[in-house]
Design an enzyme around this catalytic site. Sequence first.
Site, PDB file in Angstrom:
ATOM      1  N   CYS A 274       1.229  -1.256  -0.271  1.00  0.00           N
ATOM      2  CA  CYS A 274       0.045  -0.005   0.365  1.00  0.00           C
ATOM      3  C   CYS A 274       0.629   1.173  -0.150  1.00  0.00           C
ATOM      4  O   CYS A 274       1.048   2.188  -0.119  1.00  0.00           O
ATOM      5  CB  CYS A 274      -0.721   0.292   1.600  1.00  0.00           C
ATOM      6  SG  CYS A 274      -2.097  -1.434   1.552  1.00  0.00           S
TER       7      CYS A 274
HETATM    8  N1  SAJ Z   1       6.559   2.262   8.816  1.00  0.00           N
HETATM    9  C1  SAJ Z   1       7.569   3.247   9.128  1.00  0.00           C
HETATM   10  N2  SAJ Z   1       7.737   3.952  10.401  1.00  0.00           N
HETATM   11  C2  SAJ Z   1       5.933   4.260  10.506  1.00  0.00           C
HETATM   12  C3  SAJ Z   1       5.167   3.567  10.259  1.00  0.00           C
HETATM   13  C4  SAJ Z   1       5.598   2.360   9.168  1.00  0.00           C
HETATM   14  O1  SAJ Z   1       8.949   2.889   8.690  1.00  0.00           O
HETATM   15  O2  SAJ Z   1       5.771   5.052  11.769  1.00  0.00           O
HETATM   16  C5  SAJ Z   1       7.044   1.111   7.973  1.00  0.00           C
HETATM   17  C6  SAJ Z   1       6.336  -0.194   8.074  1.00  0.00           C
HETATM   18  O3  SAJ Z   1       7.446  -0.980   8.534  1.00  0.00           O
HETATM   19  C7  SAJ Z   1       6.150  -1.189   6.428  1.00  0.00           C
HETATM   20  C8  SAJ Z   1       5.506   0.485   5.774  1.00  0.00           C
HETATM   21  O4  SAJ Z   1       6.171   1.728   6.478  1.00  0.00           O
HETATM   22  O5  SAJ Z   1       7.440  -1.356   6.151  1.00  0.00           O
HETATM   23  C9  SAJ Z   1       4.242   0.364   6.061  1.00  0.00           C
HETATM   24  O6  SAJ Z   1       3.532   0.178   7.010  1.00  0.00           O
HETATM   25  P1  SAJ Z   1       2.520   0.414   7.271  1.00  0.00           P
HETATM   26  O7  SAJ Z   1       2.361  -0.010   8.801  1.00  0.00           O
HETATM   27  O8  SAJ Z   1       1.451   1.457   6.336  1.00  0.00           O
HETATM   28  O9  SAJ Z   1       1.470  -1.037   6.789  1.00  0.00           O
HETATM   29  P2  SAJ Z   1       1.224  -1.626   5.667  1.00  0.00           P
HETATM   30  O10 SAJ Z   1       1.646  -0.994   4.703  1.00  0.00           O
HETATM   31  O11 SAJ Z   1       0.163  -2.693   5.564  1.00  0.00           O
HETATM   32  O12 SAJ Z   1      -0.500  -0.345   5.449  1.00  0.00           O
HETATM   33  C10 SAJ Z   1      -1.242  -1.265   5.698  1.00  0.00           C
HETATM   34  C11 SAJ Z   1      -2.305   0.235   4.991  1.00  0.00           C
HETATM   35  N3  SAJ Z   1      -3.674  -0.196   5.034  1.00  0.00           N
HETATM   36  C12 SAJ Z   1      -4.851  -0.174   4.430  1.00  0.00           C
HETATM   37  O13 SAJ Z   1      -4.528  -0.115   3.196  1.00  0.00           O
HETATM   38  C13 SAJ Z   1      -6.225  -0.900   3.817  1.00  0.00           C
HETATM   39  C14 SAJ Z   1      -2.199   1.073   5.850  1.00  0.00           C
HETATM   40  O14 SAJ Z   1      -3.546   1.829   5.732  1.00  0.00           O
HETATM   41  C15 SAJ Z   1      -2.945   1.288   7.623  1.00  0.00           C
HETATM   42  O15 SAJ Z   1      -3.030   2.466   8.405  1.00  0.00           O
HETATM   43  C16 SAJ Z   1      -1.878   0.608   8.273  1.00  0.00           C
HETATM   44  O16 SAJ Z   1      -2.221  -0.695   7.850  1.00  0.00           O
HETATM   45  C17 SAJ Z   1      -2.301   0.006   9.330  1.00  0.00           C
HETATM   46  O17 SAJ Z   1      -2.674   1.161  10.065  1.00  0.00           O
HETATM   47  O18 SAJ Z   1      -1.596  -0.888  10.320  1.00  0.00           O
END
Ligand code: SAJ
Length: 451
Positions: A274
Amino acid sequence: MDRYRELKQKIQQKTAKIGVVGLGYVGLPLTMEVVKSGYTVVGIDLDFDKIEKLKAGISYIQDVADQVVQECNATNRFLPTRDYRVIEELDALLICVPTPLNENQDPDTSYITAVVQQIKRYMKQGLLISLESTTYPGTTEELIQREIEKLGYQVGTDFFLCYSPERVDPGNRSFTTYNTPKIIGGTTEKCLELGSLLYGNLVQTVIPVSSPKVAEMAKLLENTFRSVNIAFVNEMALLCDKMGIDIWEVIKSAATKPFGFMPFYPGPGIGGHCIPLDPMYLSWKAKGFRFRSQFIEIAQSINVSMPDYVLNTTARVLNIYAKSINNSKILLLGMAYKPDIDDLRESPGLELYELFKRSGAVVDYYDPYAQSFVNKQGHVVRSISYDVEKMKRYDCMVLITNHRCFNYRELAELGVAIVDTRNAFDGIKCPNIYKIGSPIPTPEVKESQLA
Ligand code: SAJ
């Protein structure tokens, strides 16, 4: 009876036959919810292996248990199939196909257009179509409405069209397809009413908005918000490194503010299906309006530069021990893009693996969830087994994914230099642990610390 009334009655009486296209991490959980809510469901996917597994009551999605598939099979209201001809018998079709980027980092909507071609072949009067795939504002009208109206059907009369973005967060035990609010935008009032009626029987809360474009934009805003904020905190980490300040302590203290602040954390880069992709759909569409979204482009460039920063930090750490990356033995701890899952898509660990190899290091990785991957040369790379005696022989370990199952104290006490990209060793005081976004001592300083 007109199509609208007929379909409305079928949805209310749950005699409507529902199709779901794309049985992946979005479509399969959704399909299970539709079966559970009492409808007859046809799950369409071109992947023969997926269809055979579902027929055998086996799930291939971490968040869907085999038992749930078996219960759906037992209702005799679930048919997995590869045959699009079933569209001729459907009353509604929910589209959950991938929307990746192509090699130029531009939107690849070929999966959506492929489904639309099949819908045109087997189109049925009165069909309700809802697109769930994350995509740029305008997709629903441009790639679906226009194409079907070319056949002479009128949207809102002969067929009904909505956009309802998926919000599936793989591995999230708190928020599921059922209890995550579902935004929906209809091409016409009747489309919105019918779509809201159907989703209202599938999920806890439906959030109707005034158009598919609003719904398409809302999803992109949600994920671009994350990408930009992650990039911002990554940039603050680079600054704190320069200033000799510990960014992790800064964030922890800033997060005590009970209003007006939301913590994000630095990392080795962003992975997943995403966050690295969705903002690029928005910036691509914006260019068509002669609008360059600077935030999206700057965020993307900062986030994609983080693996290089981790490589550079590792070089600085090895330098303390009078070593270079070249010929050093490096162990990457974790490869999945986020903790406690096996998903490797766009993982920064994959990029770091290649960067360390290109710099002459001997690189291995350990990840109990992600057992193997195919590297850029097309070779299968397998995780090493957990063996502390072997791990002692590495020159440096780089913590990429902070899986909860790691024994951080045991790893720290091996005495091997550790570059921690997630503050995963927080609270463990060992001189061999070096965090990104915080001071890395020079060899002289280190010598005095160790003296
Ligand atoms: N990440 C960071 N720092 C942060 C948060 C995330 O480096 O503070 C990195 C993570 O390690 C990862 C990437 O960013 O590599 C994405 O992380 P994510 O927490 O956004 O997880 P995703 O990619 O699974 O995003 C999903 C998304 N869900 C949908 O699109 C339906 C996102 O909108 C959600 O907010 C997220 O999950 C969630 O909150 O877990």
